[in-house]
Design a protein around this motif. Structure first.
Motif, PDB file in Angstrom:
ATOM      1  N   GLN A  99       0.725  -1.028   0.328  1.00 16.13           N
ATOM      2  CA  GLN A  99      -0.045  -0.030  -0.101  1.00 16.13           C
ATOM      3  C   GLN A  99       0.750   1.182  -0.002  1.00 16.13           C
ATOM      4  N   LEU A 106       0.799   4.077  -3.335  1.00 20.10           N
ATOM      5  CA  LEU A 106       0.172   5.226  -2.885  1.00 20.10           C
ATOM      6  C   LEU A 106       1.940   6.153  -3.302  1.00 20.10           C
ATOM      7  N   LEU A 137      -7.428   1.954  -0.608  1.00 13.28           N
ATOM      8  CA  LEU A 137      -6.331   2.496   0.116  1.00 13.28           C
ATOM      9  C   LEU A 137      -6.726   3.667   1.079  1.00 13.28           C
ATOM     10  N   MET A 174       0.349   7.904   4.397  1.00 14.58           N
ATOM     11  CA  MET A 174      -0.785   6.804   4.992  1.00 14.58           C
ATOM     12  C   MET A 174       0.151   6.384   5.952  1.00 14.58           C
TER      13      MET A 174
END
Length: 180
Positions: A20, A24, A51, A152
């Motif tokens: 992930q 991103l 996400l 994130m």
């Protein structure tokens, strides 16, 4: 080799491992269009819907205020809120926590740095989260200044950790201008 592997500077390549986080980073790179960083308007949550529980979009206000524009459900729940929109770090953290996070986030907006963290990413009274975090600068004009960040945090919570594990996450940074 993934698209990400070719773009990450040597000191960070291999540091980020979560798919992930890499996804991103690739998305952010695809939105730069030759600029130092994409603008907030370039970020379309519908393009990264898978996400979203882990993503946050934060506006920066001088001298050191970070205000959430969007925060995924996993992020908001971590801080005991259903929605972080409009809240600042001061609204959700202790003063010590706010100062710590602000010091880690300021290089993103003041210097245009990509910040990558790995290890202990959250802690509360009796729980700790380990994982990785990526913070990416945003700018409304092609050469800056930076006006916010896209971030994130991918993590897993644990109830107990040993004394050696009780430390801040490792952090690596690099200038967005170092990315091809």
């Amino acid at each position: 080799m993934t698209a990400t592997a070719g773009k990450l500077p040597g000191q960070v390549s291999g540091f980020l491992e979560e798919p992930q986080s890499l996804q991103l980073f690739d998305y952010w790179c695809s939105k730069r269009s030759g600029r130092i960083a994409p603008s907030r308007q370039d970020i379309d949550p519908s393009e990264i819907f898978q996400l979203l529980p882990l993503v946050y979009l934060v506006d920066f206000e001088k001298p050191d205020i970070f205000r959430y524009r969007l925060a995924g459900t996993d992020i908001a729940e971590t801080f005991g809120h259903g929605n972080l929109k409009g809240l600042t770090l001061r609204d959700i953290l202790s003063e010590q926590g706010r100062q710590f996070v602000t010091a880690r986030w300021l290089p993103v907006v003041m210097e245009g740095r990509v910040v990558c963290m790995k290890g202990q990413v959250y802690n509360s009274a009796n729980r700790f989260a380990f994982g990785e975090r990526i913070l990416l600068p945003l700018a409304e004009t092609p050469k800056g200044p930076m006006t916010g960040l896209l971030g994130m945090t991918v993590s897993k919570w644990v109830d107990r950790i040993g004394p050696m594990e009780r430390r801040n996450s490792d952090m690596k940074t690099f200038l967005a201008t170092e990315i091809p």
